[in-house]
Scaffold this active site. Sequence first.
Site, mmCIF file in Angstrom:
data_model
loop_
_atom_site.group_PDB
_atom_site.id
_atom_site.type_symbol
_atom_site.label_atom_id
_atom_site.label_comp_id
_atom_site.label_asym_id
_atom_site.label_seq_id
_atom_site.Cartn_x
_atom_site.Cartn_y
_atom_site.Cartn_z
ATOM 1 N N PRO A 12 61.777 -27.176 37.814
ATOM 2 C CA PRO A 12 63.194 -27.026 38.109
ATOM 3 C C PRO A 12 63.966 -28.165 37.442
ATOM 4 O O PRO A 12 63.404 -29.258 37.257
ATOM 5 C CB PRO A 12 63.268 -27.141 39.639
ATOM 6 N N GLY B 64 63.119 -35.044 37.579
ATOM 7 C CA GLY B 64 62.485 -36.229 37.006
ATOM 8 C C GLY B 64 61.344 -35.887 36.074
ATOM 9 O O GLY B 64 60.508 -36.728 35.781
ATOM 10 N N SER C 283 65.915 -32.109 30.921
ATOM 11 C CA SER C 283 67.029 -32.144 29.968
ATOM 12 C C SER C 283 66.527 -32.600 28.603
ATOM 13 O O SER C 283 66.924 -32.050 27.573
ATOM 14 C CB SER C 283 68.145 -33.054 30.469
ATOM 15 N N ALA C 284 65.639 -33.591 28.584
ATOM 16 C CA ALA C 284 65.102 -34.080 27.306
ATOM 17 C C ALA C 284 64.282 -32.990 26.628
ATOM 18 O O ALA C 284 64.413 -32.756 25.423
ATOM 19 C CB ALA C 284 64.240 -35.323 27.538
ATOM 20 N N ASP D 154 62.483 -40.481 27.334
ATOM 21 C CA ASP D 154 62.105 -39.081 27.564
ATOM 22 C C ASP D 154 62.098 -38.259 26.287
ATOM 23 O O ASP D 154 61.164 -37.490 26.028
ATOM 24 C CB ASP D 154 63.073 -38.425 28.561
HETATM 25 O O1 PMV Z 1 64.747 -38.873 36.490
HETATM 26 P P1 PMV Z 1 64.744 -38.794 35.004
HETATM 27 O O2 PMV Z 1 63.677 -37.900 34.444
HETATM 28 O O3 PMV Z 1 66.113 -38.428 34.469
HETATM 29 O O4 PMV Z 1 64.382 -40.239 34.431
HETATM 30 C C1 PMV Z 1 65.263 -41.339 34.505
HETATM 31 C C2 PMV Z 1 64.589 -42.590 33.993
HETATM 32 C C3 PMV Z 1 65.430 -43.861 34.088
HETATM 33 O O5 PMV Z 1 64.640 -44.942 33.615
HETATM 34 C C4 PMV Z 1 65.822 -44.141 35.531
HETATM 35 C C5 PMV Z 1 66.705 -43.760 33.259
HETATM 36 C C6 PMV Z 1 66.478 -43.783 31.750
HETATM 37 O O6 PMV Z 1 67.456 -43.430 31.021
HETATM 38 O O7 PMV Z 1 65.393 -44.179 31.276
#
Ligand code: PMV
Length: 314
Positions: free
Chosen positions: A100, A104, A108-109, A151
């Site tokens: 989903p 995390g 998106s990446a 990411d």
């Molecule tokens: O939760 P995600 O998958 O968007 O990861 C964010 C990771 C962070 O280190 C908190 C932010 C970043 O831009 O690296």
Amino acid sequence: MIRVFAPGVVKLFGEHAVVYGKPAIAVAVDKGVEVACEKGDKTVVRTGKAYVDIEYEHGTGAAHAKGHEPFLSYVAAALRKAEESFGRLAASFEIRGDFPPSVGAATSASVSVGILKAYSACLGVDVGKAELAKLAHGVELEVQGAASPMDTAVSAIGGMLRIEPNPFSYRRIDSAVDGFVLAVLPRRGTTKDIVAGVRALKARRRSVDAVIDAIGRLVDEAEGCLASSDLECVGELMEINNWLLGALGVVGHDVVMMLKYLKPYIYGGKISGAGRGGIVVLLPKRRQELREALAAMEVPSVEVKVDRDGARVV
Ligand code: PMV
């Protein structure tokens, strides 16, 4: 029809501190996003059950996705960047994701990487991994305002990577630690809001700098443990990293309780990504019992393996 797979990304060590220039370790996994591309006479994007027309204005580069603006902002930005870089293409894109959005797993990446790769492949252009990573990072910056290159780089390149954000560089970690279980908890807040919350805490309390430094040092130690495939050490450092993230205010009570309960079945576990719920990455010790314990708690989970190749035509 061209099909592209862009892996999801699990953050093993160093998230949040990476925003302040510290290194981080993340891994591409065999679940992610698939993007299919077929040339046609207009640009249409379909995803899941929602069929959405993107009106794409050649020249101004504007894209409208009525009613689906937030969800498709990455798609629209990726299409715009792809046209700038590779030339004009009218095609239908179909996106299918294993995770989903916003938990995390770098959805998106993966979407940004997947669209850029599919667009270029549809035009017969072979875009290099480094260029793909850079373009996709540009998409994230455009949509989110701020994002580390972690990411997008890991989804584009694949494998387990140690990332230095500033200036960006990476090195591969060759590790036999290659299977994880991901527990998926409800997420409270967006990455953008959670990152902003940590920034505000850091501005209020100078002691937070010491937490960020400690996370950076932990990443160095973790790289050694991963390289020597020392499961006990990797698991223990995951736990420490999780407590340090707790000090930044991004680890909820639900995660702490779950990790306590799962302790007999794992070497260690931690949030993966911005936190406040979302994905919790677990290093399994007793895999079957772990899956049963998660099922008993009614927490959805998925097993993943390291994807070594990164985004590619499949
Ligand atoms: O939760 P995600 O998958 O968007 O990861 C964010 C990771 C962070 O280190 C908190 C932010 C970043 O831009 O690296």
